[in-house]
Motif scaffolding. Sequence first.
Motif, PDB file in Angstrom:
ATOM      1  N   GLU A   5     -28.393  59.136 127.736  1.00 43.61           N
ATOM      2  CA  GLU A   5     -29.268  59.316 126.574  1.00 43.61           C
ATOM      3  C   GLU A   5     -30.741  59.258 126.982  1.00 43.61           C
ATOM      4  O   GLU A   5     -31.572  59.999 126.434  1.00 43.61           O
ATOM      5  CB  GLU A   5     -28.956  58.262 125.519  1.00 43.61           C
ATOM      6  N   GLN A  51     -31.671  62.530 128.260  1.00 45.19           N
ATOM      7  CA  GLN A  51     -31.698  63.517 127.182  1.00 45.19           C
ATOM      8  C   GLN A  51     -32.952  63.450 126.321  1.00 45.19           C
ATOM      9  O   GLN A  51     -33.299  64.442 125.667  1.00 45.19           O
ATOM     10  CB  GLN A  51     -30.479  63.335 126.268  1.00 45.19           C
ATOM     11  N   GLU A  85     -34.388  66.470 123.895  1.00 47.69           N
ATOM     12  CA  GLU A  85     -34.304  66.421 122.439  1.00 47.69           C
ATOM     13  C   GLU A  85     -35.671  66.583 121.789  1.00 47.69           C
ATOM     14  O   GLU A  85     -35.789  67.142 120.706  1.00 47.69           O
ATOM     15  CB  GLU A  85     -33.628  65.124 121.995  1.00 47.69           C
ATOM     16  N   GLY A 103     -29.101  69.118 125.414  1.00 49.66           N
ATOM     17  CA  GLY A 103     -29.290  68.624 126.764  1.00 49.66           C
ATOM     18  C   GLY A 103     -28.211  67.767 127.368  1.00 49.66           C
ATOM     19  O   GLY A 103     -28.412  67.209 128.446  1.00 49.66           O
ATOM     20  N   GLY A 104     -27.069  67.612 126.726  1.00 43.30           N
ATOM     21  CA  GLY A 104     -26.013  66.787 127.294  1.00 43.30           C
ATOM     22  C   GLY A 104     -25.551  67.267 128.655  1.00 43.30           C
ATOM     23  O   GLY A 104     -25.422  66.479 129.595  1.00 43.30           O
ATOM     24  N   ALA A 116     -28.313  66.671 131.247  1.00 39.80           N
ATOM     25  CA  ALA A 116     -28.377  65.255 131.603  1.00 39.80           C
ATOM     26  C   ALA A 116     -27.262  64.898 132.574  1.00 39.80           C
ATOM     27  O   ALA A 116     -27.495  64.212 133.580  1.00 39.80           O
ATOM     28  CB  ALA A 116     -28.297  64.389 130.348  1.00 39.80           C
TER      29      ALA A 116
END
Length: 170
Positions: free
Chosen positions: A102, A105, A109, A115-116, A119
């Motif tokens: 996260e 990401q 975002e 963007g998962g 990442a």
Amino acid sequence: MLRAEGLTQSYPSGGRELTVLNDISFALEQGGFLSIVGPSGSGKTTLLGLLAGLDRARAGRVVLDDVDLSALSEDERARLRAERVGFVFQAFQLIPTLTARENVQVPLELTGTDGGARADELLQRVGLGKRGHHFPAQLSGGEQQRVAIARALANKPRILFAAEPTGNLD
């Protein structure tokens, strides 16, 4: 790509002005590499902050990708950083309530990208592919630094600034 012209920075200190940077000028072309070396407290991080548009100089200007940062508002500088700049902070600046994945990401975002997958790819590249679900407190200093590096690369920045980027790496 990056120009510093007469950068000067000072701060109030005990009723006086402490000048940290005085008339710094240089140019860095695309593909170039620059190391800033000096003792603790000599202004290295201050200079990086000015070059990345995190702070404003007392005097002089920074031109990044033909954009004069001194002519931009705070919001415009933030937008430029989100689109073109990666920054590895000396103290990592990871968000403690977010996992490694996260944290990587976050810059994606901010530009409207999920963007998962990006990442995951970056965490794999820095050797943390299996640690993406861990929170910063569950990672070693070196692992936190690698998450910070992955985060700085998330948006494929045109320029990367790094304050002691290898200090905690093994």
